[in-house]
Scaffold this motif. Structure first.
Motif, PDB file in Angstrom:
ATOM      1  N   ASP A 140       0.837  -1.198   0.000  1.00 12.39           N
ATOM      2  CA  ASP A 140       0.000   0.000   0.000  1.00 12.39           C
ATOM      3  C   ASP A 140       0.873   1.250   0.000  1.00 12.39           C
ATOM      4  OD1 ASP A 140      -2.609  -1.449   0.491  1.00 12.39           O
ATOM      5  OD2 ASP A 140      -1.455  -2.054   2.245  1.00 12.39           O
ATOM      6  N   TRP A 180      -0.483   6.836   4.721  1.00 11.26           N
ATOM      7  CA  TRP A 180      -0.935   5.919   3.691  1.00 11.26           C
ATOM      8  C   TRP A 180      -1.888   6.637   2.745  1.00 11.26           C
ATOM      9  CZ3 TRP A 180      -0.436   3.082   8.484  1.00 11.26           C
ATOM     10  CH2 TRP A 180       0.414   1.962   8.401  1.00 11.26           C
ATOM     11  N   ARG A 240      -5.144   6.770   0.968  1.00 16.01           N
ATOM     12  CA  ARG A 240      -6.413   6.160   1.390  1.00 16.01           C
ATOM     13  C   ARG A 240      -7.208   5.647   0.198  1.00 16.01           C
ATOM     14  NH1 ARG A 240      -3.838   7.418   6.063  1.00 16.01           N
ATOM     15  NH2 ARG A 240      -5.195   7.315   7.883  1.00 16.01           N
ATOM     16  N   VAL A 258      -7.290   0.450   1.806  1.00 14.08           N
ATOM     17  CA  VAL A 258      -6.537   0.968   2.954  1.00 14.08           C
ATOM     18  C   VAL A 258      -7.485   1.536   4.002  1.00 14.08           C
ATOM     19  CG1 VAL A 258      -4.951   2.799   3.680  1.00 14.08           C
ATOM     20  CG2 VAL A 258      -4.381   1.358   1.723  1.00 14.08           C
ATOM     21  N   ALA A 265      -3.990   1.838  -3.712  1.00 11.89           N
ATOM     22  CA  ALA A 265      -3.270   2.904  -3.006  1.00 11.89           C
ATOM     23  C   ALA A 265      -1.960   3.170  -3.742  1.00 11.89           C
ATOM     24  CB  ALA A 265      -3.006   2.504  -1.557  1.00 11.89           C
TER      25      ALA A 265
END
Length: 494
Positions: free
Chosen positions: A96, A116, A118, A122, A140
């Motif tokens: 990710d 991260w 999104r 995720v 992602a």
């Protein structure tokens, strides 16, 4: 051919991962990692080990002095797998996306953040809602992060739309260039500052072609040119000059049978697929193809026109190259990457290849103001753990594969300066930032995340490009690790 989506083709077994804690192998700190020969999952350990938290830190400590003219954000994207239950189901390229960023202003390092991207998957793993319709082939984006017309875009090749981030790295949503992008995008755009055009070469496993896309000054897709190709090859990067678009058709192609078996990355080295280079007029038209010896083309440093020739500086790996890796959770190579120059002679119909530097190195970059125009200097990085991980399973790597360094290449003189780093100081991609009103191409700074093995965390290292082997101008000490990843950008304040 059966219908394959991004989720089934390029995410594969990673799609079964649940939102649980990472395995012990994935979370082991770099200092405690085993020697490379003993590793079971080299792309989940050591300098590659994913981080497990999103951090925010303000007023970062600095050794040295940050140049006051550096006002903006240094961002870098990379795979950072979240919620992996079984390392055997992992592939590095499928982690990710996580963007790491440092905000500089008026000589201070105001903050560090890692977030991260999104995607819907995720968000679900983090127990968050996804406040919009789920787009096709959602992912992602983990490969690049670039500025574009006041936006920050996280990029991925093949299926997914780019994800837009705000100035604090929060995910805004997908970006489709004002509703004009249909189908796949790329991880490696080329922006020509002189024409205000954004170019991309895009591919998808079910297409019988690749596409050259041009986004115009209005932020909308202005032109699409389809280039027929056989075997659905992977085209990770390409080259752009003032007059031409250059595509690299190498023997890494989609394998439907591997996709049906659930292979995480169903692209294979295809000995029956010829390697070739295609040159097309930048405004569209017929492609001229030139055969080359089998090689894996990795990344473009830059390209330019020189009379009746096209000159491309790039990194390559020797054949064969296994994207999936037979014994590791990432790519597998039989040799290290090196810097080459390919000159496509359009008048005589041939390609001349020349090695510029055979030392292991990757992620070549140029002063972005010169994309598609003649350049003199280029920058690249050597990370020992990346070389070793790529060579895993092939015995002992050569001694020079254990180098951690940043390179500055003077391509006019045929020389290179090396900023050497201690063993264990894994260096990421070096991005060049020009000084305001710079009179020379290399008048500016290079920025790179470098692991500090003593702290077990990363520094943002700033070098004066014209004093490349000297001590860093500044080392900004981050509160956590930045795993080895992919590509990034300097995003200056407007």
């Amino acid at each position: 051919m059966a219908e394959h989506t991004r989720r089934t083709v390029l995410r594969g077994a990673a799609g079964i991962a649940a939102a649980s804690a990472l395995t012990g192998a994935a979370t082991r700190p770099a200092a405690a990692a085993a020697e490379p020969a003993e590793r079971l999952h080299p792309f989940l350990e050591g300098a590659f080990a994913p981080v497990t938290e999103e951090l925010t830190a303000f007023d970062l400590p600095v050794t040295g002095r940050i140049p006051h003219e550096l006002n903006g954000r240094y961002l870098r994207n990379g795979p950072n797998v979240l919620g992996l239950e079984d390392p055997r189901a992992h592939h590095w390229m499928l982690g990710d996306g996580m963007v790491h960023g440092v905000r500089l202003r008026d000589g201070r390092a105001e903050w560090y953040r890692n977030r991260w991207v999104r995607s819907s998957q995720v968000a679900a793993k983090l127990g968050e809602s996804y406040p919009r319709p789920v787009p096709p082939d959602d992912f992602a984006c983990n490969t690049h992060v670039v500025p574009y017309r006041g936006r920050i875009l996280a990029l991925q090749e093949s299926g997914p739309l780019p994800y837009e981030l705000d100035g604090e790295l929060n995910t805004v949503g997908t970006h489709d260039f004002r509703g004009t992008l249909e189908g796949a995008f790329t991880a490696h755009t080329k922006y020509d500052a002189r024409t205000d055009e954004l170019h991309a070469i895009t591919y998808y496993p079910t297409w019988d072609h690749v596409r050259h896309l041009v986004v115009g000054p209005d932020g909308r897709l202005a032109r699409t040119t389809r280039i027929p190709v056989a075997d659905a090859p992977m085209m990770h990067d390409f080259a752009l000059t003032e007059r031409h678009v250059v595509v690299f058709d190498v023997p890494v192609t989609f394998d439907p049978a591997a996709a049906e078996r659930g292979a995480p990355v169903p692209y294979v080295w295809n000995r029956e697929h010829p390697a070739r280079v295609g040159v097309m007029p930048r405004g569209g038209g017929a492609v001229r193809w030139f055969d080359v010896d089998p090689v894996f083309y990795s990344h473009t440093l830059n390209a330019y026109d020189e009379g009746a020739s096209v000159v491309i500086d790039l990194t390559t790996y020797p054949a064969p190259f296994d994207v999936a890796g037979p014994t590791t959770d990432g790519p597998h190579a039989v040799g290290t990457a090196r810097l080459e120059r390919w000159t496509v002679d359009l008048r005589h119909g041939r390609v001349r290849r020349r090695t510029l530097d055979d030392r292991p190195q990757e992620f070549p970059r140029v002063n972005e103001e010169l994309v598609s125009h003649r350049h003199r200097y280029g920058y690249s990085a050597a990370a020992a753990e990346m070389s070793v991980a790529y060579l895993a399973g092939d015995g002992n790597p050569p001694d020079r594969a254990f180098s951690d360094a940043l390179f500055k290449h003077d391509l006019a003189r045929g020389t290179a300066q090396v900023h050497r780093l201690p063993r264990g100081a894994a260096a990421g991609e070096a991005v060049f930032v020009p000084r305001e009103h710079a009179a020379q191409e290399d008048d500016g700074y290079t920025l790179a995340y470098v692991h500090d093995p003593d702290r077990g965390a990363a520094d943002l290292v700033i070098l004066a490009a014209q004093d490349f082997t000297g001590a860093p101008v500044a080392r900004i000490h981050l509160p956590g690790r930045v795993p080895l990843g992919f590509h990034g950008s300097w995003i200056p304040d407007a």
